[in-house]
Design a protein around this motif. Structure first.
Motif, PDB file in Angstrom:
ATOM      1  N   LEU A   1     -26.512  23.300  15.538  1.00 32.14           N
ATOM      2  CA  LEU A   1     -26.605  22.667  16.860  1.00 32.14           C
ATOM      3  C   LEU A   1     -27.719  21.630  16.893  1.00 32.14           C
ATOM      4  O   LEU A   1     -27.544  20.516  17.429  1.00 32.14           O
ATOM      5  N   VAL A   2     -28.868  21.960  16.297  1.00 27.97           N
ATOM      6  CA  VAL A   2     -29.978  21.002  16.249  1.00 27.97           C
ATOM      7  C   VAL A   2     -29.614  19.779  15.412  1.00 27.97           C
ATOM      8  O   VAL A   2     -29.851  18.634  15.814  1.00 27.97           O
ATOM      9  N   ILE A   3     -28.996  20.004  14.248  1.00 29.64           N
ATOM     10  CA  ILE A   3     -28.623  18.890  13.372  1.00 29.64           C
ATOM     11  C   ILE A   3     -27.574  17.999  14.045  1.00 29.64           C
ATOM     12  O   ILE A   3     -27.650  16.764  13.993  1.00 29.64           O
ATOM     13  N   ALA A   4     -26.583  18.630  14.686  1.00 32.73           N
ATOM     14  CA  ALA A   4     -25.555  17.841  15.386  1.00 32.73           C
ATOM     15  C   ALA A   4     -26.171  17.029  16.521  1.00 32.73           C
ATOM     16  O   ALA A   4     -25.778  15.880  16.770  1.00 32.73           O
ATOM     17  N   PHE A   5     -27.157  17.614  17.199  1.00 31.65           N
ATOM     18  CA  PHE A   5     -27.853  16.888  18.261  1.00 31.65           C
ATOM     19  C   PHE A   5     -28.568  15.662  17.704  1.00 31.65           C
ATOM     20  O   PHE A   5     -28.575  14.590  18.317  1.00 31.65           O
ATOM     21  N   LEU A   6     -29.155  15.806  16.514  1.00 30.67           N
ATOM     22  CA  LEU A   6     -29.834  14.681  15.878  1.00 30.67           C
ATOM     23  C   LEU A   6     -28.850  13.607  15.450  1.00 30.67           C
ATOM     24  O   LEU A   6     -29.099  12.409  15.626  1.00 30.67           O
ATOM     25  N   LEU A   7     -27.713  14.033  14.881  1.00 31.50           N
ATOM     26  CA  LEU A   7     -26.745  13.068  14.358  1.00 31.50           C
ATOM     27  C   LEU A   7     -25.927  12.404  15.447  1.00 31.50           C
ATOM     28  O   LEU A   7     -25.332  11.347  15.208  1.00 31.50           O
ATOM     29  N   GLN A   8     -25.872  13.007  16.639  1.00 27.64           N
ATOM     30  CA  GLN A   8     -25.065  12.441  17.711  1.00 27.64           C
ATOM     31  C   GLN A   8     -25.541  11.047  18.109  1.00 27.64           C
ATOM     32  O   GLN A   8     -24.736  10.202  18.528  1.00 27.64           O
ATOM     33  N   GLY A   9     -26.838  10.789  17.958  1.00 19.82           N
ATOM     34  CA  GLY A   9     -27.341   9.441  18.262  1.00 19.82           C
ATOM     35  C   GLY A   9     -26.714   8.393  17.361  1.00 19.82           C
ATOM     36  O   GLY A   9     -26.373   7.293  17.815  1.00 19.82           O
ATOM     37  N   GLY A  10     -26.523   8.700  16.054  1.00 20.48           N
ATOM     38  CA  GLY A  10     -25.862   7.773  15.149  1.00 20.48           C
ATOM     39  C   GLY A  10     -24.407   7.564  15.500  1.00 20.48           C
ATOM     40  O   GLY A  10     -23.891   6.431  15.432  1.00 20.48           O
ATOM     41  N   VAL A  11     -23.722   8.645  15.902  1.00 18.27           N
ATOM     42  CA  VAL A  11     -22.320   8.519  16.319  1.00 18.27           C
ATOM     43  C   VAL A  11     -22.207   7.645  17.563  1.00 18.27           C
ATOM     44  O   VAL A  11     -21.344   6.760  17.649  1.00 18.27           O
ATOM     45  N   ASN A  12     -23.086   7.861  18.531  1.00 16.07           N
ATOM     46  CA  ASN A  12     -23.064   7.043  19.756  1.00 16.07           C
ATOM     47  C   ASN A  12     -23.337   5.577  19.443  1.00 16.07           C
ATOM     48  O   ASN A  12     -22.718   4.680  20.039  1.00 16.07           O
ATOM     49  N   ALA A  13     -24.273   5.321  18.510  1.00 14.89           N
ATOM     50  CA  ALA A  13     -24.587   3.931  18.162  1.00 14.89           C
ATOM     51  C   ALA A  13     -23.378   3.235  17.536  1.00 14.89           C
ATOM     52  O   ALA A  13     -23.109   2.052  17.814  1.00 14.89           O
ATOM     53  N   LEU A  14     -22.613   3.947  16.706  1.00 12.88           N
ATOM     54  CA  LEU A  14     -21.428   3.348  16.086  1.00 12.88           C
ATOM     55  C   LEU A  14     -20.298   3.149  17.097  1.00 12.88           C
ATOM     56  O   LEU A  14     -19.609   2.122  17.075  1.00 12.88           O
ATOM     57  N   THR A  15     -20.090   4.124  17.972  1.00 13.81           N
ATOM     58  CA  THR A  15     -19.019   3.984  18.960  1.00 13.81           C
ATOM     59  C   THR A  15     -19.309   2.865  19.953  1.00 13.81           C
ATOM     60  O   THR A  15     -18.377   2.223  20.461  1.00 13.81           O
ATOM     61  N   ARG A  16     -20.594   2.609  20.235  1.00 12.63           N
ATOM     62  CA  ARG A  16     -20.935   1.477  21.110  1.00 12.63           C
ATOM     63  C   ARG A  16     -20.584   0.146  20.461  1.00 12.63           C
ATOM     64  O   ARG A  16     -20.409  -0.856  21.167  1.00 12.63           O
ATOM     65  N   ARG A  17     -20.480   0.136  19.133  1.00  9.88           N
ATOM     66  CA  ARG A  17     -20.067  -1.071  18.405  1.00  9.88           C
ATOM     67  C   ARG A  17     -18.569  -1.063  18.122  1.00  9.88           C
ATOM     68  O   ARG A  17     -18.096  -1.716  17.196  1.00  9.88           O
ATOM     69  N   HIS A  18     -17.832  -0.301  18.937  1.00 14.09           N
ATOM     70  CA  HIS A  18     -16.366  -0.267  18.902  1.00 14.09           C
ATOM     71  C   HIS A  18     -15.811   0.326  17.607  1.00 14.09           C
ATOM     72  O   HIS A  18     -14.692  -0.006  17.203  1.00 14.09           O
ATOM     73  N   VAL A  19     -16.592   1.186  16.958  1.00 13.20           N
ATOM     74  CA  VAL A  19     -16.081   1.941  15.820  1.00 13.20           C
ATOM     75  C   VAL A  19     -15.335   3.150  16.366  1.00 13.20           C
ATOM     76  O   VAL A  19     -15.849   3.840  17.255  1.00 13.20           O
ATOM     77  N   PRO A  20     -14.111   3.442  15.881  1.00 10.41           N
ATOM     78  CA  PRO A  20     -13.391   4.626  16.368  1.00 10.41           C
ATOM     79  C   PRO A  20     -14.218   5.894  16.200  1.00 10.41           C
ATOM     80  O   PRO A  20     -14.985   6.038  15.248  1.00 10.41           O
ATOM     81  N   HIS A  21     -14.047   6.804  17.155  1.00  7.55           N
ATOM     82  CA  HIS A  21     -14.900   7.990  17.192  1.00  7.55           C
ATOM     83  C   HIS A  21     -14.815   8.806  15.899  1.00  7.55           C
ATOM     84  O   HIS A  21     -15.842   9.204  15.342  1.00  7.55           O
ATOM     85  N   PHE A  22     -13.595   9.062  15.424  1.00  4.37           N
ATOM     86  CA  PHE A  22     -13.457   9.886  14.221  1.00  4.37           C
ATOM     87  C   PHE A  22     -14.086   9.199  13.007  1.00  4.37           C
ATOM     88  O   PHE A  22     -14.739   9.850  12.186  1.00  4.37           O
ATOM     89  N   LEU A  23     -13.913   7.872  12.899  1.00  4.90           N
ATOM     90  CA  LEU A  23     -14.522   7.137  11.789  1.00  4.90           C
ATOM     91  C   LEU A  23     -16.046   7.181  11.889  1.00  4.90           C
ATOM     92  O   LEU A  23     -16.749   7.353  10.872  1.00  4.90           O
ATOM     93  N   ALA A  24     -16.571   7.046  13.111  1.00  7.21           N
ATOM     94  CA  ALA A  24     -18.021   7.127  13.304  1.00  7.21           C
ATOM     95  C   ALA A  24     -18.545   8.503  12.902  1.00  7.21           C
ATOM     96  O   ALA A  24     -19.586   8.619  12.242  1.00  7.21           O
ATOM     97  N   VAL A  25     -17.822   9.551  13.289  1.00 11.82           N
ATOM     98  CA  VAL A  25     -18.222  10.906  12.909  1.00 11.82           C
ATOM     99  C   VAL A  25     -18.219  11.061  11.395  1.00 11.82           C
ATOM    100  O   VAL A  25     -19.154  11.624  10.805  1.00 11.82           O
ATOM    101  N   MET A  26     -17.183  10.556  10.729  1.00  8.65           N
ATOM    102  CA  MET A  26     -17.095  10.694   9.277  1.00  8.65           C
ATOM    103  C   MET A  26     -18.228   9.946   8.574  1.00  8.65           C
ATOM    104  O   MET A  26     -18.823  10.456   7.610  1.00  8.65           O
ATOM    105  N   LEU A  27     -18.539   8.729   9.044  1.00  9.33           N
ATOM    106  CA  LEU A  27     -19.609   7.953   8.411  1.00  9.33           C
ATOM    107  C   LEU A  27     -20.962   8.653   8.555  1.00  9.33           C
ATOM    108  O   LEU A  27     -21.725   8.774   7.590  1.00  9.33           O
ATOM    109  N   VAL A  28     -21.262   9.120   9.750  1.00 10.15           N
ATOM    110  CA  VAL A  28     -22.532   9.796   9.986  1.00 10.15           C
ATOM    111  C   VAL A  28     -22.583  11.119   9.216  1.00 10.15           C
ATOM    112  O   VAL A  28     -23.608  11.471   8.619  1.00 10.15           O
ATOM    113  N   TYR A  29     -21.473  11.838   9.193  1.00  9.74           N
ATOM    114  CA  TYR A  29     -21.436  13.124   8.499  1.00  9.74           C
ATOM    115  C   TYR A  29     -21.600  12.941   6.991  1.00  9.74           C
ATOM    116  O   TYR A  29     -22.326  13.718   6.340  1.00  9.74           O
ATOM    117  N   LEU A  30     -20.946  11.938   6.410  1.00 11.91           N
ATOM    118  CA  LEU A  30     -21.095  11.679   4.979  1.00 11.91           C
ATOM    119  C   LEU A  30     -22.528  11.271   4.643  1.00 11.91           C
ATOM    120  O   LEU A  30     -23.060  11.660   3.584  1.00 11.91           O
TER     121      LEU A  30
END
Length: 366
Positions: free
Chosen positions: A48-77
């Motif tokens: 939960l703590v790690i996901a909370f930290l990584l969510q900022g990167g996902v939000n930053a990518l989605t704000r740049r019109h990156v699809p949500h699943f692709l943003a999740v995969m990039l941050v997760y990798l």
């Protein structure tokens, strides 16, 4: 006015509202689960703590019109890459340096004894032979106890290898699903709360930005301070650079105290390696510059939303929550103190505001 009437008026003021009682129950249950089931739920809480930290990167990518699943995969990798680099490069390096440090301990003791003999010869009135023997005996006892603890820890950890492997497998899986299905999980959690939750919303709004800013900023601060310390000590040719860099990086977790505590091993290693020389002085000056830049430049940049807590409150929070939950208690001491502050400020205001709205509505109906 009796004590009973004072207590009754206090309870009526703070707990006469239904939502206030529900909030109290939620907080008590939450703390109870963490205290009594924290060890069992450690993989989930860590994820939960790690996901909370990584969510900022996902939000930053989605704000740049990156699809949500692709943003999740990039941050997760990227997270898996950092995890593998730490497991395959950083941890073995730190372990090797720790083993070398333990092997060098007798030579360091001999060097320290020569230094004390030197001081006794130069200042016989200030440093007596009895004091030297007391210092050597005390240091020997501390090292013996440290070695026994390390041996006990290593023997106890042999039986937890399977648990550690399960832990390392579960946490990345949980992080992935928490990032991918965040909206569904949040919606489910919110559905469990009562419909009327203005007070909870007020408290969450007051602390959400501060907690997010603090946690992500603290991780970034640890990485930057540790990296700069590593290259600085490597430049001076100081041994055990990786071990000392990790120690200095983690020292920023404990405000005011961590920097002072980390100074002792840095000064000890530099003193044993260089002796009382110009290089020893340069290392201490460089370390002082790193600490000064961290406190006066890096911290104001990272923590744009300043946590408005008094230093005494911060130290008390570190001591209290660290004593309860260890490392995670120290890490989340300031956010938890912020939560308590938000409760103190929002609780009576939320109740009073709702009472005013109800009164105004009743007057308007008349």
């Amino acid at each position: 006015m009796t004590l009973r009437s004072v207590f009754r008026s206090w309870v009526e003021h703070y707990f006469s509202d239904e939502e206030a009682l529900i909030l109290l129950v939620v907080l008590v249950l939450g703390f109870a689960v963490v205290i009594w089931l924290g060890r069992m739920l450690a993989p989930f809480l860590t994820a939960l703590v790690i996901a909370f930290l990584l969510q900022g990167g996902v939000n930053a990518l989605t704000r740049r019109h990156v699809p949500h699943f692709l943003a999740v995969m990039l941050v997760y990798l990227a997270f898996i890459g950092v995890l593998l680099a730490m497991a395959l490069v950083l941890l073995p390096l730190i372990w090797n340096q720790l083993v070398n440090l333990v092997q060098e301990t007798p030579r360091m003791f001999a060097s320290g004894q020569r230094l004390l003999d030197d001081l006794q010869a130069r200042y016989p009135q200030l440093v007596t032979p009895d004091q030297i023997q007391d210092w050597i005996g005390m240091a020997g006892r501390e090292v013996t106890q440290l070695g026994q603890r390390a041996l006990t820890l290593s023997l106890a950890s042999l039986g937890n290898v399977v648990s550690l492997i399960i832990y390392l497998v579960l946490v990345p899986i949980l992080v992935f699903f928490m990032l991918k299905d965040r909206d569904r999980l949040v919606s489910f959690t919110v559905s469990l709360l009562p419909q009327r939750r203005e007070l909870m919303t007020r408290i969450w709004q007051e602390m959400d930005d501060q907690i997010a800013n603090y946690v992500r900023g603290k991780v970034t601060e640890i990485a930057i301070v540790g990296t700069v310390t590593f290259f600085t000590f490597a430049f001076f040719g100081l041994p055990y650079t990786a071990l000392l860099a990790v120690l200095v990086g983690l020292s920023v977790l404990v405000p005011f105290i961590g920097a002072a505590v980390a100074t002792l091993p840095v000064a000890a290693v530099a003193g044993f390696h260089f002796g009382i020389s110009d290089e020893f002085l340069y290392v201490l000056i460089a370390y002082g510059v790193i600490q000064a830049l961290d406190g006066n430049v890096l911290v104001p940049i990272l923590y744009s939303e300043a946590v408005n807590l008094h230093p005494v409150s911060i130290i008390l929070a570190v001591l209290f929550f660290g004593g309860i939950w260890g490392f995670w208690g120290v890490f989340f001491a300031i956010p938890l103190a912020t939560l308590l502050k938000a409760l103190v400020y929002a609780w009576p205001r939320g109740i009073q505001q709702r009472q005013r709205l109800q009164t105004d509505k009743a007057l308007a109906d008349k």
